[in-house]
Enzyme design. Structure first.
Site, PDB file in Angstrom:
ATOM      1  N   ASP A 138       0.566  -1.220   0.076  1.00 43.19           N
ATOM      2  CA  ASP A 138      -0.083   0.027  -0.123  1.00 43.19           C
ATOM      3  C   ASP A 138       0.750   1.321   0.143  1.00 43.19           C
ATOM      4  OD1 ASP A 138       1.058  -0.417   2.546  1.00 43.19           O
ATOM      5  OD2 ASP A 138      -1.107  -0.916   3.275  1.00 43.19           O
ATOM      6  N   ASP A 154      -7.031  -3.013  14.519  1.00 47.57           N
ATOM      7  CA  ASP A 154      -8.524  -3.368  14.131  1.00 47.57           C
ATOM      8  C   ASP A 154      -8.471  -4.540  13.117  1.00 47.57           C
ATOM      9  OD1 ASP A 154      -7.404  -2.241  11.782  1.00 47.57           O
ATOM     10  OD2 ASP A 154      -9.158  -0.622  11.821  1.00 47.57           O
ATOM     11  N   HIS A 159      -6.892  -4.978  10.412  1.00 45.37           N
ATOM     12  CA  HIS A 159      -6.855  -4.654   8.933  1.00 45.37           C
ATOM     13  C   HIS A 159      -5.483  -5.196   8.378  1.00 45.37           C
ATOM     14  CE1 HIS A 159      -5.219  -0.539  10.057  1.00 45.37           C
ATOM     15  NE2 HIS A 159      -4.155  -1.166   8.899  1.00 45.37           N
ATOM     16  N   GLU A 202      -9.463  -1.900   5.566  1.00 45.13           N
ATOM     17  CA  GLU A 202     -10.183  -1.467   6.727  1.00 45.13           C
ATOM     18  C   GLU A 202     -11.405  -2.323   6.885  1.00 45.13           C
ATOM     19  OE1 GLU A 202      -8.268   0.368   8.359  1.00 45.13           O
ATOM     20  OE2 GLU A 202      -8.156   2.375   8.040  1.00 45.13           O
TER      21      GLU A 202
HETATM   22  C1  GLP Z   1      -0.667   0.133   8.640  1.00 44.89           C
HETATM   23  C2  GLP Z   1      -0.315  -0.509   7.260  1.00 44.89           C
HETATM   24  C3  GLP Z   1      -0.458  -1.927   7.580  1.00 44.89           C
HETATM   25  C4  GLP Z   1       0.289  -2.282   8.943  1.00 44.89           C
HETATM   26  C5  GLP Z   1      -0.158  -1.756  10.026  1.00 44.89           C
HETATM   27  C6  GLP Z   1       0.243  -1.730  11.572  1.00 44.89           C
HETATM   28  O1  GLP Z   1      -2.159   0.305   8.438  1.00 44.89           O
HETATM   29  N1  GLP Z   1      -1.065  -0.150   6.205  1.00 44.89           N
HETATM   30  O2  GLP Z   1      -0.093  -2.607   6.469  1.00 44.89           O
HETATM   31  O3  GLP Z   1       0.151  -3.719   8.796  1.00 44.89           O
HETATM   32  O4  GLP Z   1      -0.412  -0.152   9.690  1.00 44.89           O
HETATM   33  O5  GLP Z   1       1.297  -1.206  11.603  1.00 44.89           O
HETATM   34  P1  GLP Z   1       2.265  -1.524  12.629  1.00 44.89           P
HETATM   35  O6  GLP Z   1       3.120  -2.813  12.224  1.00 44.89           O
HETATM   36  O7  GLP Z   1       3.037  -0.168  12.860  1.00 44.89           O
HETATM   37  O8  GLP Z   1       1.415  -1.761  13.977  1.00 44.89           O
END
Ligand code: GLP
Length: 263
Positions: free
Chosen positions: A72, A141, A143, A148
């Site tokens: 993304d 959450d 995702h 989302e």
């Molecule tokens: C963002 C990214 C996700 C990632 C999530 C969790 O929203 N788009 O791909 O898994 O954050 O991030 P973190 O690993 O910093 O908790």
């Protein structure tokens, strides 16, 4: 679904990196038949990237014949912004390994036609022969990428509007200022991830415990989009003890015993 429970973040990162490295090495990639790796951002995969870099530096692993597709990217955040996922990937991974820049694919959140950009991305993945191994993390959450809660579980690469929860969670990268967090992103869909031959997600910390419970112990639901991995024939969740805090005792013990060979 295979669930690997490691005592802490360092151990889970090592396990995940060893798995990914072995997959790349075993596939004997060539320029004609490269290994296609899906890449996430976020803090969760940082340890995994560090380990892969270490293996490359020790001469155990090469990325010469690896093609990557990132999950993304934010919409309308300049590519050279320190918090863009382009910056993240080059800073934390690509600039430390021998990957060919032309083999790196990251969605362009500043493309003049964002819908065409997403369609083009899906075509490029198909032309590369599909993704061999999609690595990922999950949001608190549940995702996956930026799919989302409420995202279609068969979605393809597209524009998503971020939820308030995600904007809050990601504001830590923008000096805690919610107004600076982009409100939209381009993201591969759950369907795109499900098409990968293998999916490996890393989940660490107590703040992911509720999400992990839904992903492993819950129903498949668009409210916790990573729960769709229950339908994937080759999904692996690598987690630490803290992330297991909300699992049932039975689930926790089963996966530990299974990996220890006690079952
Ligand atoms: C963002 C990214 C996700 C990632 C999530 C969790 O929203 N788009 O791909 O898994 O954050 O991030 P973190 O690993 O910093 O908790």
């Amino acid at each position: 679904m295979r669930v690997i429970i490691e005592p802490n973040y360092e151990a889970l990162s090592k396990w995940a990196a060893t798995y990914v490295a072995n997959r790349i090495i075993e596939s004997n990639p060539t320029p004609e038949k490269p290994f296609v790796l899906g890449c996430p951002t976020g803090s969760s995969p940082l340890g995994l990237y560090k380990e892969l870099i270490r293996m490359y530096e020790e001469g155990k692993l090469s990325f010469q014949n690896v093609v990557t597709f990132n999950m993304d990217e934010y919409v309308k955040l300049p590519e050279d912004h320190p918090e863009s996922y382009h910056s993240f990937m080059w800073k934390n991974f690509f600039s430390h390994i021998d990957i060919k820049p032309e083999n790196v694919h990251i969605l362009n959140g500043n493309a003049p036609d964002l819908i065409a950009e997403c369609e083009h991305y899906e075509r490029m993945i198909a032309e590369a022969g599909g993704i061999d191994l999609f690595m990922g993390g999950i949001g608190p959450d549940g995702h996956l990428a930026f799919n989302e809660p409420g995202s279609s579980l068969s979605s393809r690469t597209r524009i998503k509007t971020l939820t308030t929860d995600t904007i809050h969670a990601n504001s830590r990268f923008f000096d805690g200022d919610l107004s600076l967090v982009p409100k939209q992103a381009l993201t591969v869909g759950i369907g795109t991830v499900m098409d990968a031959k293998e999916v490996l997600i890393v989940v660490n910390g107590h703040n992911k415990a509720r999400a992990l419970q839904h992903v492993i112990d819950g129903e498949v639901s668009h409210k916790w989009t990573a729960s769709m991995l229950q339908m994937h024939p080759h999904a692996i969740v690598v987690c630490d003890e803290a992330a297991c805090d909300e699992l049932t005792v039975g689930t926790y013990k089963y996966y530990l015993d299974k990996e220890r060979g006690n079952l």
